[in-house]
Design a protein around this motif. Structure first.
Motif, PDB file in Angstrom:
ATOM      1  N   ARG A   1       0.216  -0.932   0.231  1.00 18.25           N
ATOM      2  CA  ARG A   1       0.372  -0.077   0.082  1.00 18.25           C
ATOM      3  C   ARG A   1       1.394   1.239  -0.181  1.00 18.25           C
ATOM      4  O   ARG A   1       2.141   0.879  -0.459  1.00 18.25           O
ATOM      5  CB  ARG A   1      -1.088  -0.384   1.241  1.00 18.25           C
ATOM      6  N   VAL A   2      -0.149   2.587  -0.037  1.00 24.37           N
ATOM      7  CA  VAL A   2       0.974   3.675  -0.554  1.00 24.37           C
ATOM      8  C   VAL A   2       0.892   4.856   1.239  1.00 24.37           C
ATOM      9  O   VAL A   2       0.120   4.108   1.812  1.00 24.37           O
ATOM     10  CB  VAL A   2       0.612   4.413  -1.142  1.00 24.37           C
TER      11      VAL A   2
ATOM     12  N   LYS B   1      -4.494   5.598  -9.513  1.00 24.75           N
ATOM     13  CA  LYS B   1      -3.900   6.457  -9.346  1.00 24.75           C
ATOM     14  C   LYS B   1      -4.331   8.059  -9.547  1.00 24.75           C
ATOM     15  O   LYS B   1      -4.243   9.170  -8.928  1.00 24.75           O
ATOM     16  CB  LYS B   1      -3.845   6.052 -11.125  1.00 24.75           C
ATOM     17  N   GLU B   2      -5.975   8.155 -10.024  1.00 19.64           N
ATOM     18  CA  GLU B   2      -6.489   9.202  -9.195  1.00 19.64           C
ATOM     19  C   GLU B   2      -6.889   9.927  -7.648  1.00 19.64           C
ATOM     20  O   GLU B   2      -6.515  10.760  -7.616  1.00 19.64           O
ATOM     21  CB  GLU B   2      -8.452   9.104 -10.214  1.00 19.64           C
ATOM     22  N   LEU B   3      -7.568   8.675  -7.183  1.00 23.42           N
ATOM     23  CA  LEU B   3      -6.868   8.835  -5.832  1.00 23.42           C
ATOM     24  C   LEU B   3      -5.471   9.558  -5.684  1.00 23.42           C
ATOM     25  O   LEU B   3      -5.260  10.125  -4.037  1.00 23.42           O
ATOM     26  CB  LEU B   3      -7.237   7.931  -4.825  1.00 23.42           C
TER      27      LEU B   3
ATOM     28  N   GLU C   1      -1.895  13.277  -3.181  1.00 23.43           N
ATOM     29  CA  GLU C   1      -0.583  14.564  -3.569  1.00 23.43           C
ATOM     30  C   GLU C   1      -1.330  15.709  -3.560  1.00 23.43           C
ATOM     31  O   GLU C   1       0.095  16.288  -3.076  1.00 23.43           O
ATOM     32  CB  GLU C   1      -0.312  13.886  -4.770  1.00 23.43           C
ATOM     33  N   ARG C   2      -2.077  16.079  -4.599  1.00 29.59           N
ATOM     34  CA  ARG C   2      -2.155  17.745  -4.754  1.00 29.59           C
ATOM     35  C   ARG C   2      -2.888  18.780  -3.173  1.00 29.59           C
ATOM     36  O   ARG C   2      -2.745  19.440  -3.031  1.00 29.59           O
ATOM     37  CB  ARG C   2      -3.081  17.576  -5.561  1.00 29.59           C
ATOM     38  N   LEU C   3      -3.201  17.291  -2.638  1.00 28.99           N
ATOM     39  CA  LEU C   3      -3.654  18.114  -1.017  1.00 28.99           C
ATOM     40  C   LEU C   3      -2.734  17.378   0.632  1.00 28.99           C
ATOM     41  O   LEU C   3      -3.099  18.061   1.670  1.00 28.99           O
ATOM     42  CB  LEU C   3      -5.066  17.720  -0.217  1.00 28.99           C
TER      43      LEU C   3
ATOM     44  N   PRO D   1     -12.956   9.298  -5.346  1.00 26.97           N
ATOM     45  CA  PRO D   1     -11.449   9.832  -4.580  1.00 26.97           C
ATOM     46  C   PRO D   1     -11.760  11.231  -4.281  1.00 26.97           C
ATOM     47  O   PRO D   1     -10.546  11.603  -3.133  1.00 26.97           O
ATOM     48  CB  PRO D   1     -10.098   9.672  -6.223  1.00 26.97           C
ATOM     49  N   LYS D   2     -12.088  12.184  -5.326  1.00 28.90           N
ATOM     50  CA  LYS D   2     -11.618  14.017  -5.282  1.00 28.90           C
ATOM     51  C   LYS D   2     -12.177  14.279  -3.403  1.00 28.90           C
ATOM     52  O   LYS D   2     -11.480  14.599  -2.670  1.00 28.90           O
ATOM     53  CB  LYS D   2     -13.118  14.824  -5.803  1.00 28.90           C
ATOM     54  N   LEU D   3     -13.307  13.186  -2.613  1.00 30.29           N
ATOM     55  CA  LEU D   3     -13.713  13.438  -1.998  1.00 30.29           C
ATOM     56  C   LEU D   3     -13.538  12.660  -0.768  1.00 30.29           C
ATOM     57  O   LEU D   3     -12.588  13.482   0.533  1.00 30.29           O
ATOM     58  CB  LEU D   3     -15.783  13.237  -1.985  1.00 30.29           C
ATOM     59  N   LEU D   4     -12.897  11.764  -1.233  1.00 30.82           N
ATOM     60  CA  LEU D   4     -12.059  11.080  -0.404  1.00 30.82           C
ATOM     61  C   LEU D   4     -10.629  12.452   0.374  1.00 30.82           C
ATOM     62  O   LEU D   4     -10.385  11.933   1.666  1.00 30.82           O
ATOM     63  CB  LEU D   4     -11.778   9.675  -0.681  1.00 30.82           C
TER      64      LEU D   4
END
Length: 186
Positions: free
Chosen positions: A45-46, A117-119, A124-126, A149-152
């Motif tokens: 996992r990451v 990838k999207e998550l 990463e952006r946040l 992903p965005k909401l999470l």
């Protein structure tokens, strides 16, 4: 938030948690062996700073199930024992080892797979990867899973920025008492 204090809580609670639940862990491992032949599930996992680590759980799905996010997994892959372990959240107990090793915290963003990838881009952006991933958190107690992903990522960021000792224990208590369902299989 003083993450040194959180780390102390994490270490002490994981140590005593493993000590107290050790007989349960052994029994579940033995039963799991007869259920799937491989009771322990280890998956890359990451983690913090996007470093890979091996997440440890009790296996709840058949051996050979495709390695995808829970919301993409087939419900038919879950074994009878696995359904019980998921419902009671006992499948998460081996993650106390990850907490003890300092790879995870009790509270933090749930660690995702490298193929999400999207998550990863949103987190990463946040700057969500600036902290240790957790067993539970704000998203899990509010039933926000990796299918959004965005909401999470936004919820993870909100939790990370507002984490206090009080909210740390609040998320743990809410999880233990059954609030939310986190990453659920459809």
């Amino acid at each position: 938030m003083n993450y040194f204090i959180i780390r102390i809580f994490d270490f002490v609670m994981a140590f005593f948690g493993l000590f107290i639940t050790f007989p349960i862990l052994i029994i579940i491992a033995i039963i799991g062996y007869f259920d799937t032949g491989s009771p322990i599930f280890i998956q890359e996992r990451v983690g913090k700073n996007k470093r890979a680590f091996k997440l440890i759980k009790f296996r709840t799905m058949s051996v050979g199930t495709e390695s995808v996010a829970s919301h993409l997994a087939s419900n038919s892959s879950i074994t009878k024992l696995g359904a019980l372990l998921r419902k009671t959240k006992i499948d998460e107990l081996p993650q106390l080892i990850n907490v003890l090793k300092g790879e995870m915290s009790f509270v933090g963003p749930r660690p995702n797979l490298f193929n999400q990838k999207e998550l990863i881009a949103e987190r990463e952006r946040l700057h969500v990867y600036d902290v240790l991933p957790g067993i539970t958190g704000l998203a899990q107690v509010n039933t926000i899973d990796m299918s959004t992903p965005k909401l999470l990522a936004e919820t993870d960021q909100k939790m990370v920025q507002g984490l206090t000792i009080q909210s740390y224990f609040k998320y743990i208590i809410m999880t233990v008492t059954g609030s939310g369902s986190g990453d659920r299989v459809q």
